[in-house]
Design a protein around this motif. Structure first.
Motif, PDB file in Angstrom:
ATOM      1  N   ALA A 111      -1.720  50.738 168.897  1.00  0.00           N
ATOM      2  CA  ALA A 111      -2.707  49.888 168.243  1.00  0.00           C
ATOM      3  C   ALA A 111      -4.104  50.491 168.340  1.00  0.00           C
ATOM      4  O   ALA A 111      -4.415  51.284 169.233  1.00  0.00           O
ATOM      5  CB  ALA A 111      -2.701  48.496 168.872  1.00  0.00           C
ATOM      6  N   ASP A 112      -4.954  50.093 167.380  1.00  0.00           N
ATOM      7  CA  ASP A 112      -6.378  50.433 167.371  1.00  0.00           C
ATOM      8  C   ASP A 112      -6.592  51.946 167.440  1.00  0.00           C
ATOM      9  O   ASP A 112      -5.972  52.681 166.682  1.00  0.00           O
ATOM     10  CB  ASP A 112      -7.099  49.690 168.504  1.00  0.00           C
ATOM     11  N   HIS A 208      -1.843  44.956 164.002  1.00  0.00           N
ATOM     12  CA  HIS A 208      -2.315  43.570 163.923  1.00  0.00           C
ATOM     13  C   HIS A 208      -3.223  43.438 162.710  1.00  0.00           C
ATOM     14  O   HIS A 208      -3.553  44.442 162.056  1.00  0.00           O
ATOM     15  CB  HIS A 208      -3.037  43.148 165.210  1.00  0.00           C
ATOM     16  N   ARG A 209      -3.644  42.241 162.391  1.00  0.00           N
ATOM     17  CA  ARG A 209      -4.324  42.004 161.124  1.00  0.00           C
ATOM     18  C   ARG A 209      -5.685  42.661 161.034  1.00  0.00           C
ATOM     19  O   ARG A 209      -6.200  42.890 159.929  1.00  0.00           O
ATOM     20  CB  ARG A 209      -4.444  40.498 160.862  1.00  0.00           C
ATOM     21  N   ASN A 210      -6.309  42.988 162.171  1.00  0.00           N
ATOM     22  CA  ASN A 210      -7.608  43.648 162.158  1.00  0.00           C
ATOM     23  C   ASN A 210      -7.506  45.157 162.359  1.00  0.00           C
ATOM     24  O   ASN A 210      -8.532  45.837 162.423  1.00  0.00           O
ATOM     25  CB  ASN A 210      -8.519  43.046 163.228  1.00  0.00           C
ATOM     26  N   ASP A 211      -6.303  45.653 162.484  1.00  0.00           N
ATOM     27  CA  ASP A 211      -6.111  47.085 162.693  1.00  0.00           C
ATOM     28  C   ASP A 211      -6.202  47.821 161.356  1.00  0.00           C
ATOM     29  O   ASP A 211      -6.057  47.228 160.281  1.00  0.00           O
ATOM     30  CB  ASP A 211      -4.744  47.337 163.324  1.00  0.00           C
ATOM     31  N   TYR A 212      -6.434  49.106 161.399  1.00  0.00           N
ATOM     32  CA  TYR A 212      -6.517  49.896 160.177  1.00  0.00           C
ATOM     33  C   TYR A 212      -6.113  51.330 160.472  1.00  0.00           C
ATOM     34  O   TYR A 212      -6.126  51.779 161.631  1.00  0.00           O
ATOM     35  CB  TYR A 212      -7.934  49.866 159.581  1.00  0.00           C
TER      36      TYR A 212
END
Length: 224
Positions: A111-112, A208-212
């Motif tokens: 993640a991130d 997650h929904r804020n990840d890119y």
């Protein structure tokens, strides 16, 4: 780590990408076994001439490279080396190399900042001549062929005792109602395995929904 040293492999028949240990007692436990450090000074000088611009030297002049280990027991050590390069001051990031259906392409949460891009090179088809793959394809083809024959005969020679089935002389409408769905062919299953492996690998980057992150598919066949 360090930018110097012999990168061409080691004695005993081990290849260039084999896990590496430093000689020297206790220091061996702290050595980077699965990574090649980011060394812009060393590899940058190598790429100054057009004849020395190899892909490997260009990579290490930009980022550290960590390789997926063959043994599952070595995976935590490799991931720790990857995280180490990411957390260094003024880090330019790191490149974690692995294979589809391997240890890092499925089931691990990157993640991130752990993953801002996934690059897929080629299509990860299963080994075409592997016995298990070959038998699976042959089995699916035989099931598809036998089901097609049953569908052609459905409604004309079926037993009247079957629920919802009309016996001989049934109409075309009833025949369509009792036909079984078309089964997967061996070729379709083989293509499907490649698509599933790609989906698993690209799923490492957005957790997650804020990840890119960026997803790069480097094969012209992805456009087909």
């Amino acid at each position: 780590g360090g930018g110097g040293g012999n990168r061409s492999g080691s004695s005993g028949g081990r290849g260039f990408f084999a896990p590496r240990r430093r000689a020297g007692g206790a220091s061996a436990a702290n050595s980077d076994r699965f990574s090649f450090p980011h060394c812009p000074d060393y590899y940058g000088s190598m790429t100054s001439g057009a004849t020395n611009k190899t892909p490997w030297s260009r990579l290490l002049a930009t980022k550290a490279v960590v390789l997926e280990p063959r043994s599952t027991s070595d995976l935590p050590a490799a991931i720790a080396e990857y995280k180490k390069y990411l957390s260094r001051p003024k880090s330019t990031g790191a490149l974690l190399m692995g294979v589809c259906r391997g240890k890092i392409s499925e089931g691990i949460d990157f993640a991130d900042d752990m993953c801002r891009a996934v690059v897929i090179t080629g299509l990860p088809f299963p080994p075409y001549k592997d016995d298990k793959v070959r038998l699976k394809r042959e089995y699916l083809d035989s099931v598809k062929a036998s089901r097609a024959i049953r569908n052609d005969n459905a409604g004309f020679d079926a037993s009247p005792e079957e629920p919802g089935v009309v016996g001989k002389g049934s109409s075309h409408t009833n025949k369509q109602q009792i036909q079984q769905p078309e089964s997967l062919s061996g070729a379709a299953w083989y293509d499907q395995q490649a698509h599933r492996a790609v989906n698993q690998a690209v799923g490492r980057t957005i957790r997650h929904r804020n990840d890119y992150g960026a997803i790069l598919l480097l094969d012209s066949r992805f456009a087909d």
